[in-house]
Design a protein around this motif. Structure first.
Motif, PDB file in Angstrom:
ATOM      1  N   ALA A  16      -8.834 -15.775 -34.105  1.00  0.00           N
ATOM      2  CA  ALA A  16      -8.710 -14.663 -35.045  1.00  0.00           C
ATOM      3  C   ALA A  16      -7.239 -14.392 -35.296  1.00  0.00           C
ATOM      4  N   ASP A  17      -6.896 -14.107 -36.547  1.00  0.00           N
ATOM      5  CA  ASP A  17      -5.537 -13.722 -36.923  1.00  0.00           C
ATOM      6  C   ASP A  17      -5.455 -12.218 -37.072  1.00  0.00           C
ATOM      7  N   PHE A  18      -4.360 -11.649 -36.582  1.00  0.00           N
ATOM      8  CA  PHE A  18      -4.045 -10.237 -36.747  1.00  0.00           C
ATOM      9  C   PHE A  18      -2.657 -10.167 -37.363  1.00  0.00           C
ATOM     10  N   GLU A  19      -2.522  -9.438 -38.467  1.00  0.00           N
ATOM     11  CA  GLU A  19      -1.258  -9.340 -39.187  1.00  0.00           C
ATOM     12  C   GLU A  19      -0.673  -7.947 -39.008  1.00  0.00           C
ATOM     13  N   GLY A  20       0.626  -7.913 -38.726  1.00  0.00           N
ATOM     14  CA  GLY A  20       1.343  -6.649 -38.610  1.00  0.00           C
ATOM     15  C   GLY A  20       2.226  -6.438 -39.817  1.00  0.00           C
ATOM     16  N   ARG A  21       3.249  -5.637 -39.624  1.00  0.00           N
ATOM     17  CA  ARG A  21       4.199  -5.391 -40.704  1.00  0.00           C
ATOM     18  C   ARG A  21       4.954  -6.672 -41.022  1.00  0.00           C
ATOM     19  N   ALA A  22       5.580  -6.707 -42.193  1.00  0.00           N
ATOM     20  CA  ALA A  22       6.338  -7.883 -42.622  1.00  0.00           C
ATOM     21  C   ALA A  22       7.479  -8.170 -41.650  1.00  0.00           C
ATOM     22  N   GLY A  23       7.785  -9.456 -41.501  1.00  0.00           N
ATOM     23  CA  GLY A  23       8.846  -9.876 -40.587  1.00  0.00           C
ATOM     24  C   GLY A  23       8.267 -10.169 -39.221  1.00  0.00           C
ATOM     25  N   GLY A  24       9.113 -10.173 -38.230  1.00  0.00           N
ATOM     26  CA  GLY A  24       8.655 -10.400 -36.871  1.00  0.00           C
ATOM     27  C   GLY A  24       8.386 -11.865 -36.588  1.00  0.00           C
ATOM     28  N   HIS A  25       7.581 -12.115 -35.595  1.00  0.00           N
ATOM     29  CA  HIS A  25       7.334 -13.457 -35.087  1.00  0.00           C
ATOM     30  C   HIS A  25       5.839 -13.745 -35.009  1.00  0.00           C
ATOM     31  N   ALA A  26       5.529 -15.005 -34.782  1.00  0.00           N
ATOM     32  CA  ALA A  26       4.150 -15.421 -34.505  1.00  0.00           C
ATOM     33  C   ALA A  26       3.968 -15.428 -32.985  1.00  0.00           C
ATOM     34  N   TRP A  27       2.932 -14.762 -32.513  1.00  0.00           N
ATOM     35  CA  TRP A  27       2.588 -14.683 -31.099  1.00  0.00           C
ATOM     36  C   TRP A  27       1.172 -15.209 -30.926  1.00  0.00           C
ATOM     37  N   ALA A  28       0.792 -15.479 -29.704  1.00  0.00           N
ATOM     38  CA  ALA A  28      -0.591 -15.863 -29.418  1.00  0.00           C
ATOM     39  C   ALA A  28      -1.068 -15.115 -28.184  1.00  0.00           C
ATOM     40  N   VAL A  29      -2.348 -14.795 -28.174  1.00  0.00           N
ATOM     41  CA  VAL A  29      -3.022 -14.238 -27.013  1.00  0.00           C
ATOM     42  C   VAL A  29      -4.139 -15.214 -26.682  1.00  0.00           C
ATOM     43  N   ALA A  30      -4.157 -15.690 -25.439  1.00  0.00           N
ATOM     44  CA  ALA A  30      -5.149 -16.673 -25.004  1.00  0.00           C
ATOM     45  C   ALA A  30      -6.034 -16.052 -23.934  1.00  0.00           C
ATOM     46  N   ALA A  31      -7.341 -16.121 -24.133  1.00  0.00           N
ATOM     47  CA  ALA A  31      -8.260 -15.489 -23.195  1.00  0.00           C
ATOM     48  C   ALA A  31      -9.495 -16.351 -22.995  1.00  0.00           C
ATOM     49  N   PRO A  32     -10.026 -16.368 -21.770  1.00  0.00           N
ATOM     50  CA  PRO A  32     -11.326 -17.000 -21.560  1.00  0.00           C
ATOM     51  C   PRO A  32     -12.410 -16.081 -22.127  1.00  0.00           C
ATOM     52  N   PRO A  33     -13.576 -16.618 -22.429  1.00  0.00           N
ATOM     53  CA  PRO A  33     -14.630 -15.812 -23.053  1.00  0.00           C
ATOM     54  C   PRO A  33     -14.994 -14.535 -22.300  1.00  0.00           C
ATOM     55  N   HIS A  34     -14.984 -14.549 -20.976  1.00  0.00           N
ATOM     56  CA  HIS A  34     -15.400 -13.365 -20.228  1.00  0.00           C
ATOM     57  C   HIS A  34     -14.394 -12.215 -20.298  1.00  0.00           C
ATOM     58  N   HIS A  35     -13.199 -12.445 -20.832  1.00  0.00           N
ATOM     59  CA  HIS A  35     -12.211 -11.373 -21.007  1.00  0.00           C
ATOM     60  C   HIS A  35     -12.003 -10.999 -22.474  1.00  0.00           C
ATOM     61  N   ALA A  36     -12.741 -11.583 -23.372  1.00  0.00           N
ATOM     62  CA  ALA A  36     -12.465 -11.417 -24.799  1.00  0.00           C
ATOM     63  C   ALA A  36     -12.993 -10.124 -25.409  1.00  0.00           C
ATOM     64  N   GLY A  37     -13.949  -9.471 -24.792  1.00  0.00           N
ATOM     65  CA  GLY A  37     -14.645  -8.349 -25.382  1.00  0.00           C
ATOM     66  C   GLY A  37     -13.793  -7.254 -25.987  1.00  0.00           C
ATOM     67  N   ALA A  38     -12.820  -6.755 -25.260  1.00  0.00           N
ATOM     68  CA  ALA A  38     -12.033  -5.605 -25.723  1.00  0.00           C
ATOM     69  C   ALA A  38     -10.725  -6.005 -26.409  1.00  0.00           C
ATOM     70  N   LEU A  39     -10.476  -7.278 -26.554  1.00  0.00           N
ATOM     71  CA  LEU A  39      -9.167  -7.690 -27.071  1.00  0.00           C
ATOM     72  C   LEU A  39      -8.966  -7.368 -28.546  1.00  0.00           C
ATOM     73  N   ALA A  40      -9.990  -7.506 -29.369  1.00  0.00           N
ATOM     74  CA  ALA A  40      -9.835  -7.223 -30.796  1.00  0.00           C
ATOM     75  C   ALA A  40      -9.413  -5.769 -31.012  1.00  0.00           C
ATOM     76  N   ALA A  41      -9.990  -4.839 -30.285  1.00  0.00           N
ATOM     77  CA  ALA A  41      -9.618  -3.431 -30.423  1.00  0.00           C
ATOM     78  C   ALA A  41      -8.179  -3.202 -29.996  1.00  0.00           C
ATOM     79  N   GLN A  42      -7.735  -3.867 -28.925  1.00  0.00           N
ATOM     80  CA  GLN A  42      -6.345  -3.721 -28.488  1.00  0.00           C
ATOM     81  C   GLN A  42      -5.377  -4.290 -29.523  1.00  0.00           C
TER      82      GLN A  42
END
Length: 162
Positions: A16-42
């Motif tokens: 999934a891609d999440f876009e912030g304000r213009a500028g900045g950097h590309a980051w990644a968040v890597a999670a196994p399936p059992h930890h993925a539940g609350a990540l989209a809200a964060q």
């Protein structure tokens, strides 16, 4: 940040891609399936510039493939708890035949790593962090509840990051 797109890659990883304000950097968040539940809200609540790729992976080969393609400035790995460093790991070689019909090799030797943050968390084994380090990409390891705070702190330490 705003969720803009979701897809599944060739390994069956949810991305999934999440876009912030213009500028900045590309980051990644890597999670196994059992930890993925609350990540989209964060990540939706994350205050920052640039973009974040969320990769929900099962195994290191899918994670490495996603990161090679995304080329992020840094990767936040979600683990059981925050870690500041970890030893080299050896993941036994095996062939994976997933439900999508592709077969791929999993395993290998991955280096010791040191986190790109000053969290003061303890050391511990984390195969995903070692895999990220093998690509020469900075890594931070957070527990599932601390993803937003850890990523915002990392952005704050990075020029033009937040």
């Amino acid at each position: 940040m705003q969720h803009t797109r979701t897809w599944s890659d060739v390994y069956g990883s949810a991305c999934a891609d999440f876009e912030g304000r213009a500028g900045g950097h590309a980051w990644a968040v890597a999670a196994p399936p059992h930890h993925a539940g609350a990540l989209a809200a964060q990540l939706d609540a994350l205050d920052g510039k640039g973009r974040v790729l969320l990769v929900v992976h099962d195994g290191l080969t899918p994670l490495l493939a996603a990161l090679r393609e995304a080329d992020p400035r840094g990767v936040l790995v979600v683990a059981e708890r925050a870690l500041s460093s970890g030893p080299a790991v050896s993941v036994p070689a095996r062939m994976v035949d997933d439900a999508g019909g592709i077969e791929y090799a999993e395993g290998g030797d991955f280096p010791a790593w040191t986190g790109a943050d000053d969290a003061g968390a303890g050391a511990g084994e984390c195969a995903a962090a070692s895999a990220v380090a093998s690509l020469g990409v900075p890594v931070v390891v957070s527990g599932p509840d601390g993803v937003r705070a850890a990523l915002e702190a990392w952005m704050d330490r990075t020029p033009h990051g937040r």
